[in-house]
Structures are given as structure tokens and as C-alpha cells.
Design a protein around this motif. Structure first.
Motif, mmCIF file in Angstrom:
data_model
loop_
_atom_site.group_PDB
_atom_site.id
_atom_site.type_symbol
_atom_site.label_atom_id
_atom_site.label_comp_id
_atom_site.label_asym_id
_atom_site.label_seq_id
_atom_site.Cartn_x
_atom_site.Cartn_y
_atom_site.Cartn_z
ATOM 1 N N PRO A 1 -3.077 -7.412 -0.885
ATOM 2 C CA PRO A 1 -2.353 -8.322 -1.787
ATOM 3 C C PRO A 1 -1.082 -7.662 -2.290
ATOM 4 O O PRO A 1 -0.926 -6.442 -2.179
ATOM 5 C CB PRO A 1 -3.364 -8.546 -2.934
ATOM 6 N N PRO A 2 -0.172 -8.435 -2.837
ATOM 7 C CA PRO A 2 1.094 -7.856 -3.313
ATOM 8 C C PRO A 2 0.867 -6.752 -4.337
ATOM 9 O O PRO A 2 -0.091 -6.756 -5.087
ATOM 10 C CB PRO A 2 1.814 -9.069 -3.953
ATOM 11 N N ALA A 3 1.794 -5.787 -4.327
ATOM 12 C CA ALA A 3 1.725 -4.684 -5.282
ATOM 13 C C ALA A 3 2.015 -5.204 -6.676
ATOM 14 O O ALA A 3 2.703 -6.196 -6.877
ATOM 15 C CB ALA A 3 2.734 -3.594 -4.906
ATOM 16 N N GLU A 4 1.468 -4.482 -7.669
ATOM 17 C CA GLU A 4 1.759 -4.869 -9.043
ATOM 18 C C GLU A 4 3.235 -4.717 -9.325
ATOM 19 O O GLU A 4 3.879 -3.825 -8.843
ATOM 20 C CB GLU A 4 0.962 -3.960 -9.993
ATOM 21 N N PRO B 1 -1.976 4.577 -4.561
ATOM 22 C CA PRO B 1 -2.741 5.769 -4.136
ATOM 23 C C PRO B 1 -4.119 5.417 -3.606
ATOM 24 O O PRO B 1 -4.703 6.194 -2.834
ATOM 25 C CB PRO B 1 -2.832 6.596 -5.428
ATOM 26 N N THR B 2 -4.649 4.252 -3.981
ATOM 27 C CA THR B 2 -5.970 3.838 -3.508
ATOM 28 C C THR B 2 -5.893 2.976 -2.254
ATOM 29 O O THR B 2 -6.921 2.489 -1.776
ATOM 30 C CB THR B 2 -6.707 3.050 -4.616
ATOM 31 N N GLY B 3 -4.702 2.770 -1.726
ATOM 32 C CA GLY B 3 -4.528 1.922 -0.553
ATOM 33 C C GLY B 3 -4.850 2.639 0.747
ATOM 34 O O GLY B 3 -5.340 3.764 0.773
ATOM 35 N N ASP C 1 0.810 -1.224 0.000
ATOM 36 C CA ASP C 1 0.000 0.000 0.000
ATOM 37 C C ASP C 1 0.842 1.273 0.000
ATOM 38 O O ASP C 1 0.307 2.366 -0.224
ATOM 39 C CB ASP C 1 -0.947 0.005 1.199
ATOM 40 N N LEU C 2 2.139 1.147 0.255
ATOM 41 C CA LEU C 2 3.004 2.317 0.137
ATOM 42 C C LEU C 2 3.138 2.770 -1.308
ATOM 43 O O LEU C 2 3.611 3.885 -1.573
ATOM 44 C CB LEU C 2 4.405 1.992 0.689
ATOM 45 N N GLU D 1 -7.292 3.367 12.028
ATOM 46 C CA GLU D 1 -8.114 2.865 10.927
ATOM 47 C C GLU D 1 -7.256 2.115 9.911
ATOM 48 O O GLU D 1 -7.669 1.065 9.393
ATOM 49 C CB GLU D 1 -8.826 4.039 10.244
ATOM 50 N N GLN D 2 -6.073 2.597 9.632
ATOM 51 C CA GLN D 2 -5.172 1.928 8.704
ATOM 52 C C GLN D 2 -4.791 0.538 9.215
ATOM 53 O O GLN D 2 -4.745 -0.432 8.451
ATOM 54 C CB GLN D 2 -3.906 2.765 8.493
ATOM 55 N N GLU D 3 -4.532 0.450 10.503
ATOM 56 C CA GLU D 3 -4.053 -0.812 11.061
ATOM 57 C C GLU D 3 -5.170 -1.819 11.314
ATOM 58 O O GLU D 3 -4.897 -2.992 11.562
ATOM 59 C CB GLU D 3 -3.267 -0.545 12.346
ATOM 60 N N ARG D 4 -6.431 -1.374 11.249
ATOM 61 C CA ARG D 4 -7.547 -2.312 11.384
ATOM 62 C C ARG D 4 -7.800 -3.075 10.086
ATOM 63 O O ARG D 4 -8.430 -4.127 10.085
ATOM 64 C CB ARG D 4 -8.824 -1.567 11.799
ATOM 65 N N GLN D 5 -7.284 -2.559 8.978
ATOM 66 C CA GLN D 5 -7.516 -3.200 7.688
ATOM 67 C C GLN D 5 -6.659 -4.457 7.550
ATOM 68 O O GLN D 5 -5.571 -4.553 8.108
ATOM 69 C CB GLN D 5 -7.198 -2.221 6.558
#
Length: 499
Positions: free
Chosen positions: A491-494, A402-404, A398-399, A483-487
Motif C-alpha cells: 500500500p502507499p507509504a505514509e 524498514p519493515t518492507g 517499501d523504499l 523473494e522481494q519480487e514475489r510479494q
């Protein structure tokens, strides 16, 4: 049978090659070493003879030896401790510092601090390259071997080439070079100290009058911006190669110890030398390294040139490596080595200006450190608060999305950075750099005496920006981090993701 490299346990005779890693995450199979290995790059980058000149810089604030010593110790250790904390993010996230900052700033919102980081590192590598060139010319001039324009051109080409080549090659060559620099400069610096020790006159040093509290704070902040705050934006670039199981305390401790050790020792001796001679103190402002040759015997001038150039190159190499990464994080889509090469060209152009055009070094240098020290301090405060709030490692894919979970351009951290920077710039002044005379606009409204008052040169803005960034992020980011850590893990980045 090949002997293992003491730094990382791999074969010592492996071939050097250009590092292909850019902003990508370092795979577990490539993570190596222990926190102790961080000592080498950090010590090698900060063992520069320039540390002696900081003694003259500190006394230039109008304070006594003891005040300067306390300001130096606190400023150096505290600022490098900040580097140690940020370095933990590298171990937890396996990516460069300015990529890990996306967790706080968003994937594309992080481009603002990336640009600031890039400007700071390019500026530092330019200063170090220019100083190495001037020091070489001074030594050759004293030896009667030239020292004029031709010598400066040759020195600039050699210093620039060495810096660019190693910076472009990447991590492994940097570690090897820093190990060599640590040994060579350490030994030669000890010899330098022994040779000039008789120039120290404690009665003269102890007679330097004490300054005000404001002058003391100004010196302390200058030490912070000249040392740790000049590195904090790159602090995770090397710890990202450590295994995830590496001790966080070890990362903090070895980063802080390795980076602080040489500057502390050099500062003490630099204070004693500068406090013993008003002429030397003044000369350092014009040529920080070359001035130190005036008290050396002729036979040691060449070894001095070696230690001076290697020490400065050691810092410049780390800067050019990290500036390339910052440029990529700012949005440039090229391989890392191309970005480093581009920064090397800028470094050489800037060095040409400093060496052949500028007639003053210390004034613009202090203005550069203070002005960029404010937004970097704001970024550092936000980054540290983000680290404190997190209980889990980064979700690495997710780093780059942009939609992560980290978002694209969240406004809160950007507005907080701009606010802290605006407040900070309002509380600093730079009288020796005319193009920065617009700063200090809050000193009069806040009753601090205006641009000519007692607080004008305390540079409170750096401390204010650090505190506002840290406290503001602690208060405003807590819910966002939770909130970020509750998700669930993403899946692996492209493949090829490099935003």
C-alpha cells in the motif's frame, strides 16, 4: 501564447522556484521529457576546461600519447556507461540514486553508502570551486588586475554563491543553467583550441616513450575515477524525472554520450598540448586550469576565465544538488534545500583550504579520487548487479519502510561492500598523499612487488572492488531479489515518509 521549453515541453516562461522534492518519489504528473534531455545536464557538467588538464595527468603516469589516448577513451566511456546503467534505476524508481540503493542495502543499511556518496560529492564540488577560484586569480594576474588574495576572495565568493544558489534552487534551474553552459563553453572552448593549436608539435608528442602495462592500467583507472566513477552515485538523480515509458536504451545512450563527448575531445587536445611542452605538463600539476592560460593571447584571457568558471560551476552545481540528496539519505531530517545549503558551506570552507593553505593540488587530488573510488566502485558493482537481477520496477513505498520487502539493515550487502573495499584499499597506493601511506597492504602478500613494485601505481584496487561487488552480489542476492519480487505490491507509504 507561450513557447514550450524544448527540454520538457512545458511553458518556457514559467517562474523559477525552489524545488521542494527531496527523497520523495516523483509523481507521474511531474515526470517529463525524453532521454535526449539527459544530454544537457551531463554535457554541461563535463565540458569543463579541466578535461584538458587530464592530458597532463595521464602522461604523468609515464606512458606515451597513444597509450594515454587509449586509457582515456576506455576509462571515460566505460565509466560513464556505468552511469548510464545506474540512470535506468531512476526511470524505474522515480527516486534519487541513494534512495534506490535501499533495494540492495536495506532502508537504513543504505546509510553507509550514502555517507560515502556524500563525502565524494562534497569533495568534488570543493575541488571544482577551488579550481574556478584559482583560474580566475591567474587570469587577473596575467592581465595586471590583481590576482592576489583579494582577487581570490572575491572570485571564491562569486563562484561559491552561484553554485550554492542554483544547487539550492533545484532541478529546473540546473537544467536551464546547464543548457546555457553547454552553448557558451562549447563555443569558447572551440576558440581556445584554435588559438593554441600552433603550440602542438607532433614530433615532440610522438617521441614520448611508452610505459609499462602497469602504468597504462594506472592511467586507465585514474580516468575512470576522475570521470564516471565520480558521478555514478548521482546518476539516477536526473533520470528520475523521465516518464516510466522512456526508453532504457535511450537513458543509457544519452547519459553516456552526453557525459563522454566533451571529455573525450578535450582529452585528445590536452594530450597534444601536454606532450608538446614539458613545462606546461609540470605547471598543470600545480594549477590545472590557470596553467592553460600561459599559452593564450592576452585578449582572450577574459573569455577563457568565463569558459573555465562556467564549466567548473556546471559540475559543482550537479554535485551540490546530489550531495544534499545523499546527506538526506544518510539520515539527516531537513528539507533538501537546507542540506544543499549546508554542503555549500562545507564547499566554501574546503575551497578556502585548497586556495589559501595547501601548497600542492595534484597529490591530494589523486589520493582523494583513488581512496574514495574504491568504496564507490564496490557500491557501483552491487548496485549494477541488483539492477541486472530485477525483472520488475521498484516497489516505491517499501523504499521508505524498514519493515518492507527490502529490509532494514541486511548484513550481506554491507559485509560485501566492506570486504570489497578492504581488498581494494590493499591494492592501491598514494605516495603523494602521506596520510594514505597505509594503503597497498596486499601488494606484497599477493606477490605484486609491494608498495614500491611495478604494480604499486596500477590502482588495481578500484577494478577489484568493482568486480567483487558485482560478482558477489550476483551470487549472493539472487534469492533475496526473487523473494522481494514475489510479494504483492504494498500500500502507499505514509505521507511524509523520508527515512
Amino acid at each position: 501564447m507561450t513557447r514550450p521549453d524544448p527540454l520538457d515541453g512545458r511553458p518556457a516562461d514559467r517562474k523559477l522556484r525552489v524545488e521542494t522534492h527531496g527523497l520523495d518519489v516523483i509523481a507521474d504528473t511531474e515526470r517529463k521529457g525524453t532521454p535526449r534531455t539527459l544530454f544537457w545536464p551531463w554535457f554541461g557538467a563535463n565540458v569543463s576546461i579541466l578535461g584538458l588538464s587530464y592530458g597532463a595527468f595521464a602522461l604523468g603516469f609515464g606512458i606515451s600519447f597513444w597509450q594515454a589516448l587509449i586509457a582515456g577513451v576506455v576509462g571515460i566511456v566505460f565509466s560513464f556507461l556505468l552511469c548510464g546503467f545506474v540512470a535506468v534505476a531512476g526511470k524505474r524508481g522515480s527516486a534519487p540514486t541513494m534512495v534506490l540503493g535501499r533495494a540492495a542495502y536495506g532502508v537504513r543499511g543504505n546509510r553507509l553508502p550514502s555517507v560515502i556518496s556524500w563525502v565524494l560529492t562534497v569533495g568534488w564540488e570543493t575541488v571544482l570551486c577551488a579550481l574556478a577560484t584559482m583560474a580566475t586569480a591567474t587570469v587577473f594576474g596575467r592581465l595586471g588586475w590583481g590576482g592576489g588574495t583579494e582577487t581570490k576572495v572575491v572570485a571564491l565568493v562569486l563562484v561559491g554563491a552561484l553554485t550554492v544558489v542554483v544547487g539550492v534552487m533545484g532541478f529546473d534551474p540546473i537544467i536551464r543553467l546547464q543548457t546555457l553552459i553547454t552553448v557558451v563553453t562549447g563555443v569558447l572552448t572551440i576558440i581556445y583550441v584554435a588559438l593554441v593549436a600552433d603550440h602542438i608539435h607532433w614530433s615532440t608528442v610522438s617521441a614520448v616513450p611508452a610505459g609499462s602495462a602497469q602504468e597504462f592500467i594506472g592511467a586507465l583507472v585514474f580516468m575512470m575515477t576522475g570521470f564516471g566513477l565520480g558521478w555514478v552515485n548521482a546518476a539516477a538523480d536526473y533520470s528520475r524525472y523521465l516518464p516510466r515509458t522512456a526508453s532504457s536504451r535511450g537513458v543509457i545512450g544519452w547519459t553516456t554520450f552526453g557525459a563522454s563527448l566533451a571529455p573525450l575531445l578535450l582529452l585528445v587536445f590536452g594530450l597534444l598540448l601536454a606532450g608538446s611542452s614539458a613545462d606546461l605538463n609540470k605547471a598543470v600539476a600545480a594549477d590545472p586550469i590557470g596553467a592553460l592560460t600561459t599559452i593564450l593571447p592576452t585578449w582572450f584571457l577574459v573569455p577563457f576565465a568565463v569558459v573555465a568558471v562556467l564549466g567548473l560551476v556546471g559540475g559543482a552545481v550537479l554535485d551540490i544538488y546530489s550531495s544534499g540528496l545523499a546527506l538526506l539519505s544518510a539520515g539527516l531530517r531537513v528539507p533538501r534545500y537546507v542540506a544543499a545549503l549546508f554542503d555549500g558551506v562545507l564547499m566554501i570552507v574546503g575551497s578556502i583550504y585548497i586556495v589559501f593553505v595547501a601548497d600542492d593540488f595534484l597529490g591530494p587530488f589523486m589520493g582523494f579520487l583513488t581512496t574514495l573510488g574504491v568504496p564507490i566502485a564496490a557500491w557501483c558493482g552491487i548496485m549494477l548487479a541488483d539492477l541486472v537481477l530485477r525483472r520488475r520496477d521498484y516497489d516505491e513505498p517499501d523504499l521508505y519502510r524498514p519493515t518492507g520487502r527490502y529490509g532494514d539493515v541486511p548484513l550481506t550487502p554491507l559485509l560485501l561492500t566492506l570486504t570489497a573495499t578492504a581488498v581494494g584499499w590493499g591494492l592501491v597506493t598514494n605516495s603523494t598523499a602521506n596520510w594514505l601511506d597505509w594503503q597497498g597492504y596486499l601488494l606484497h602478500p599477493l606477490g605484486l612487488g609491494g608498495r614500491s613494485g611495478a604494480w604499486a601505481y596500477a590502482n588495481l584496487g578500484v577494478l577489484a572492488a568493482l568486480a567483487l561487488g558485482f560478482l558477489g552480489a550476483l551470487a549472493l542476492h539472487r534469492g533475496r531479489v526473487r523473494e522481494q519480487e514475489r510479494q504483492t505490491p504494498s500500500p502507499p507509504a505514509e505521507e511524509g515518509a523520508s527515512l
